[in-house]
Design a protein around this motif. Structure first.
Motif, PDB file in Angstrom:
ATOM      1  N   VAL A 132      66.320 -47.785  43.969  1.00 19.98           N
ATOM      2  CA  VAL A 132      66.532 -48.583  42.757  1.00 19.98           C
ATOM      3  C   VAL A 132      67.593 -48.001  41.838  1.00 19.98           C
ATOM      4  N   GLN A 133      68.083 -46.786  42.130  1.00 20.21           N
ATOM      5  CA  GLN A 133      69.090 -46.155  41.274  1.00 20.21           C
ATOM      6  C   GLN A 133      70.508 -46.308  41.820  1.00 20.21           C
ATOM      7  N   ASN A 134      70.660 -47.029  42.918  1.00 18.13           N
ATOM      8  CA  ASN A 134      71.956 -47.192  43.569  1.00 18.13           C
ATOM      9  C   ASN A 134      72.912 -48.001  42.683  1.00 18.13           C
ATOM     10  N   PRO A 135      74.107 -47.477  42.364  1.00 16.25           N
ATOM     11  CA  PRO A 135      75.049 -48.213  41.508  1.00 16.25           C
ATOM     12  C   PRO A 135      75.591 -49.492  42.128  1.00 16.25           C
ATOM     13  N   ASN A 213      63.791 -40.965  45.515  1.00 16.06           N
ATOM     14  CA  ASN A 213      64.602 -40.665  44.338  1.00 16.06           C
ATOM     15  C   ASN A 213      66.007 -40.351  44.823  1.00 16.06           C
ATOM     16  N   SER A 214      67.003 -40.691  44.044  1.00 12.62           N
ATOM     17  CA  SER A 214      68.387 -40.320  44.358  1.00 12.62           C
ATOM     18  C   SER A 214      69.082 -39.982  43.055  1.00 12.62           C
ATOM     19  N   GLY A 215      70.291 -39.446  43.163  1.00 11.17           N
ATOM     20  CA  GLY A 215      70.974 -38.990  41.967  1.00 11.17           C
ATOM     21  C   GLY A 215      70.369 -37.697  41.460  1.00 11.17           C
ATOM     22  N   ASP A 216      70.079 -37.607  40.195  1.00 15.12           N
ATOM     23  CA  ASP A 216      69.514 -36.395  39.592  1.00 15.12           C
ATOM     24  C   ASP A 216      68.089 -36.195  40.109  1.00 15.12           C
ATOM     25  N   PRO A 217      67.801 -35.085  40.809  1.00 16.99           N
ATOM     26  CA  PRO A 217      66.451 -34.887  41.347  1.00 16.99           C
ATOM     27  C   PRO A 217      65.401 -34.645  40.277  1.00 16.99           C
ATOM     28  N   ARG A 218      65.833 -34.394  39.048  1.00 12.43           N
ATOM     29  CA  ARG A 218      64.872 -34.064  37.992  1.00 12.43           C
ATOM     30  C   ARG A 218      64.312 -35.283  37.290  1.00 12.43           C
ATOM     31  N   HIS A 219      65.053 -36.400  37.310  1.00  7.83           N
ATOM     32  CA  HIS A 219      64.545 -37.565  36.619  1.00  7.83           C
ATOM     33  C   HIS A 219      65.245 -38.830  37.109  1.00  7.83           C
ATOM     34  N   TYR A 220      64.636 -39.953  36.767  1.00  7.58           N
ATOM     35  CA  TYR A 220      65.096 -41.289  37.154  1.00  7.58           C
ATOM     36  C   TYR A 220      66.300 -41.708  36.300  1.00  7.58           C
ATOM     37  N   GLU A 221      67.267 -42.386  36.935  1.00  2.00           N
ATOM     38  CA  GLU A 221      68.446 -42.919  36.251  1.00  2.00           C
ATOM     39  C   GLU A 221      68.657 -44.358  36.710  1.00  2.00           C
ATOM     40  N   GLY A 222      68.106 -45.298  36.005  1.00  5.54           N
ATOM     41  CA  GLY A 222      68.243 -46.688  36.414  1.00  5.54           C
ATOM     42  C   GLY A 222      67.839 -47.634  35.312  1.00  5.54           C
ATOM     43  N   VAL A 223      67.707 -48.897  35.662  1.00  6.61           N
ATOM     44  CA  VAL A 223      67.499 -49.919  34.640  1.00  6.61           C
ATOM     45  C   VAL A 223      66.145 -49.795  33.959  1.00  6.61           C
ATOM     46  N   GLN A 224      65.174 -49.099  34.573  1.00  5.99           N
ATOM     47  CA  GLN A 224      63.844 -49.050  33.971  1.00  5.99           C
ATOM     48  C   GLN A 224      63.679 -47.944  32.927  1.00  5.99           C
ATOM     49  N   ASN A 225      64.708 -47.161  32.671  1.00  5.61           N
ATOM     50  CA  ASN A 225      64.689 -46.308  31.475  1.00  5.61           C
ATOM     51  C   ASN A 225      65.989 -46.490  30.679  1.00  5.61           C
ATOM     52  N   VAL A 342      75.803 -41.983  35.684  1.00  2.00           N
ATOM     53  CA  VAL A 342      74.668 -41.513  36.477  1.00  2.00           C
ATOM     54  C   VAL A 342      75.153 -40.384  37.388  1.00  2.00           C
ATOM     55  N   THR A 343      74.217 -39.723  38.029  1.00  2.00           N
ATOM     56  CA  THR A 343      74.555 -38.601  38.908  1.00  2.00           C
ATOM     57  C   THR A 343      75.047 -39.120  40.254  1.00  2.00           C
ATOM     58  N   PRO A 344      76.259 -38.793  40.691  1.00  2.00           N
ATOM     59  CA  PRO A 344      76.727 -39.235  42.016  1.00  2.00           C
ATOM     60  C   PRO A 344      75.824 -38.691  43.126  1.00  2.00           C
ATOM     61  N   ASP A 345      75.774 -39.406  44.235  1.00  2.00           N
ATOM     62  CA  ASP A 345      74.929 -38.987  45.355  1.00  2.00           C
ATOM     63  C   ASP A 345      75.520 -39.530  46.653  1.00  2.00           C
ATOM     64  N   GLU A 346      76.027 -38.634  47.489  1.00  2.00           N
ATOM     65  CA  GLU A 346      76.637 -39.023  48.760  1.00  2.00           C
ATOM     66  C   GLU A 346      75.626 -39.657  49.717  1.00  2.00           C
ATOM     67  N   ARG A 347      74.340 -39.408  49.525  1.00  2.00           N
ATOM     68  CA  ARG A 347      73.327 -39.965  50.418  1.00  2.00           C
ATOM     69  C   ARG A 347      73.199 -41.486  50.284  1.00  2.00           C
ATOM     70  N   ARG A 348      73.806 -42.034  49.261  1.00  2.35           N
ATOM     71  CA  ARG A 348      73.751 -43.492  49.072  1.00  2.35           C
ATOM     72  C   ARG A 348      74.844 -44.215  49.858  1.00  2.35           C
ATOM     73  N   VAL A 349      75.674 -43.527  50.557  1.00  3.76           N
ATOM     74  CA  VAL A 349      76.803 -44.172  51.229  1.00  3.76           C
ATOM     75  C   VAL A 349      76.298 -45.271  52.165  1.00  3.76           C
ATOM     76  N   PRO A 350      76.923 -46.453  52.160  1.00  4.18           N
ATOM     77  CA  PRO A 350      76.517 -47.499  53.096  1.00  4.18           C
ATOM     78  C   PRO A 350      76.676 -47.023  54.536  1.00  4.18           C
ATOM     79  N   PHE A 351      75.674 -47.307  55.366  1.00  5.30           N
ATOM     80  CA  PHE A 351      75.778 -46.890  56.770  1.00  5.30           C
ATOM     81  C   PHE A 351      76.481 -47.976  57.583  1.00  5.30           C
ATOM     82  N   THR A 352      77.205 -47.533  58.596  1.00  2.00           N
ATOM     83  CA  THR A 352      77.902 -48.432  59.504  1.00  2.00           C
ATOM     84  C   THR A 352      76.957 -48.844  60.631  1.00  2.00           C
ATOM     85  N   ARG A 353      77.406 -49.755  61.468  1.00  2.00           N
ATOM     86  CA  ARG A 353      76.618 -50.128  62.648  1.00  2.00           C
ATOM     87  C   ARG A 353      76.362 -48.901  63.520  1.00  2.00           C
ATOM     88  N   ALA A 354      77.396 -48.093  63.703  1.00  2.00           N
ATOM     89  CA  ALA A 354      77.228 -46.874  64.500  1.00  2.00           C
ATOM     90  C   ALA A 354      76.245 -45.918  63.836  1.00  2.00           C
TER      91      ALA A 354
END
Length: 580
Positions: A132-135, A213-225, A342-354
């Motif tokens: 839910v924190q994905n930009p 959770n993604s972004g800052d591991p210490r707290h939520y960064e999204g529309v609900q706060n 928000v805190t950048p996070d490489e784990r959010r990168v869109p995955f390819t078919r491969a």
């Protein structure tokens, strides 16, 4: 040649009485392999690219019950809202009866005592595990369409794990008692085509710990706060739009929603089918766009738009393969000052078919198998997301890729895949075939060319129905996408569409296929909810309590449709077919 993989080894046929007598002594390994037919039929030669047929690892299954049974299914009870207006609490309500549908064949007396079981399995669909924190998300469209953001989305992982727990508790098929031999997910396993969501999905299905959770591991960064009244602010005293509708304040909600969840993983082998939210960023954008990856992994999240801008973006989503690069670039350029840091996070990168295929093939996600969950290294080499597999001695499954790589949320099939499907069906003329896909027959109207194959024609749902109708061995087409229960007869086969697990009523479906030994077959469909209690305690923020809250919030989500459970004939059924 078709590439047929094995869900289980074959065994000799048993009639229903003999099965019920012997079931208590049948080991779990054999139970996974049961194919109760009237005898072996000729099969096609194995494809030279197919792996050896290997039995799945033994699993511990509950004892086979006296049948039919209802406990743990919607035959016994269904979470039901109380009250007609405002925020409605859920409680246990009466179950849904089984409806016999005889549009395609007559229901002949005595079939209960004659029938033999051909297959018994579970369908999951539209889990929509959400970061839910994905930009990259389009939450700002809520100003135009209330359903563009759901108050329950932060709890999708807890809800999915509770569904896994429910299926693990089922002792067999509710109609026949036959042990469940596998589960199939029919797409939209993830919500944003995000790598971190794919990890959560595969871990939920195969077992392990998930920190949603993604972004800052210490707290939520999204529309609900965000303190924006457009969104439910559960930890705040702000009188947001949802609280005005009766939504509660739940102190500690966001900390609990991002806490680590533990999944036992399915005890069954499971297979995977791809959906548009798996293949396309946001479920509709053209994939493999570096600009979209930059947004998803970056540090700026757009959470609000003026109403007129939101309307234009909403119409772009509905009208074509967008919003794509141009629309996103224009939005960010025009409203960059509105975007939240928000805190950048490489784990959010869109995955390819491969990337999707490699993740399924990763040993850490194998769980109870099969390795790859239907996909193989040959599929990775061929950039192919469709396959066939052996369900039982006389039953073959086919998993299709109905997402159009050109973008948009509706689907289609390319000519190459349609020809492969025709060859596969021709190769199994004396067997029963079950077809799985994400899209439905009415949601396959996308003719946008595949960028990788611009000259290849795309084919609609009507054309797919016509092809399946030409092959009398096709018994059912099982799918999702619409988030609604709907069962449609197509002359010679049934199309079984199942509701999602993100929108209320949050269901999965057990399917049992039997030969009635009177010239007819029966497909029994039984809906199941997650293992969470119907009643919600706002003070219970445990993993189980969050799963219950996930369901209740979905029932109350503004803009949620009230017809997604379908009619009685779309829920718990016995679907009759002629045996050709």
């Amino acid at each position: 040649m078709p590439r047929t993989r094995s869900a289980a080894p074959s065994v000799t046929g048993l009639d229903r009485r003999a099965f019920l007598t012997a079931a208590g002594a049948v080991g779990a390994t054999t139970a996974l392999a049961l194919a109760y037919g009237t005898g072996a039929a000729p099969t096609a030669a194995p494809d030279r690219f197919a792996p050896p047929l290997v039995a799945p690892e033994p699993v511990v299954a509950p004892p086979v019950p006296r049948v039919p049974y209802a406990e743990g299914t919607t035959l016994a009870t269904v979470a039901t809202p109380r009250g007609a207006a405002g925020y409605r609490r859920l409680a246990e309500g009466p179950g849904w009866d089984r409806v016999v549908r005889a549009e395609l064949a007559a229901a002949r007396p005595g079939r209960d005592d004659r029938r033999t079981v051909l297959a018994s399995f579970v369908q999951f669909t539209d889990l929509h595990l959400v970061d839910v924190q994905n930009p990259l998300r389009h939450e700002y469209l809520r100003v135009r369409a209330a359903g563009a953001w759901r108050p329950q989305e932060a709890l999708s992982v807890a809800g999915a794990v509770s569904l896994v727990e429910r299926v693990n508790s089922l002792p067999g098929g509710p109609a026949t008692g036959a042990p469940l031999s596998f589960a199939m997910t029919t797409g939209d396993n993830t919500d944003n085509n995000s790598s971190i969501e794919l990890d959560w999905f595969l871990t939920a299905m195969s077992g392990g710990r998930i920190t949603p959770n993604s972004g800052d591991p210490r707290h939520y960064e999204g529309v609900q706060n965000s303190n924006h009244p457009l969104y439910w602010q559960p930890d705040s005293d702000l009188r947001d739009a949802d609280k005005i509708r009766g939504f509660p304040g739940v102190p500690g909600f966001l900390e609990a929603a991002t806490r680590t969840v533990t999944s036992p993983g399915l005890r069954l082998p499971w297979y995977s089918t791809v959906g548009n939210h798996d293949s396309l960023p946001g479920g509709c954008c053209t994939p493999d766009d570096p600009f979209l990856a930059e947004i998803a992994t970056g540090g700026r999240k757009l959470e609000l738009l003026p109403a007129d801008e939101a309307i234009r973006a909403y119409l772009a989503v509905l009208g074509g393969p967008g919003p794509g690069r141009r629309e996103f670039a224009d939005l960010l350029k025009a409203h960059g000052r509105r975007a939240r840091s928000v805190t950048p996070d490489e784990r959010r990168v869109p995955f390819t078919r491969a990337g999707y295929l490699r993740a399924h093939l990763a040993p850490r996600y194998t769980g109870p198998g099969p390795h790859g969950h239907g996909y193989t290294a040959a599929d990775l080499d061929a950039d192919r997301l469709y396959y066939s597999f052996r369900i039982a001695e006389d039953v073959v499954g086919v998993s299709l890729d109905t997402t159009d790589p050109g973008g948009h949320h509706t689907g289609s099939l390319g000519s190459g895949q349609l020809r492969w499907l025709d060859r596969t069906l021709r190769a199994h003329p004396y067997e029963h075939v079950l077809v799985f896909s994400h899209h439905t027959s009415t949601s396959m109207d996308n003719t946008v060319p595949d960028p990788a194959h611009p000259a290849e024609r795309r084919h609609s749902g009507a054309e797919l129905v016509a092809l399946l109708s030409r092959h009398r061995n096709v018994r059912a087409w099982i799918n999702g996408h619409s988030h609604r229960n709907q069962i449609t007869p197509h002359g010679t086969f049934w199309e079984v569409t199942t509701a999602s697990h993100v929108d209320f009523p949050q269901l999965a479906r057990v399917v049992e296929v039997t030969d009635n030994r009177d010239g007819t077959l029966s497909l029994f469909t039984t809906l199941v909810e997650s293992g969470a209690p119907s009643r919600t305690d706002f003070g219970d923020l445990s993993q189980r309590g969050l799963a219950a809250l996930y369901r209740e919030l979905s029932c109350n989500a503004p803009g949620a449709r009230s017809d997604l459970s379908g009619g009685p004939g779309d829920r718990n059924t016995e679907l009759l077919l002629k045996r050709h």
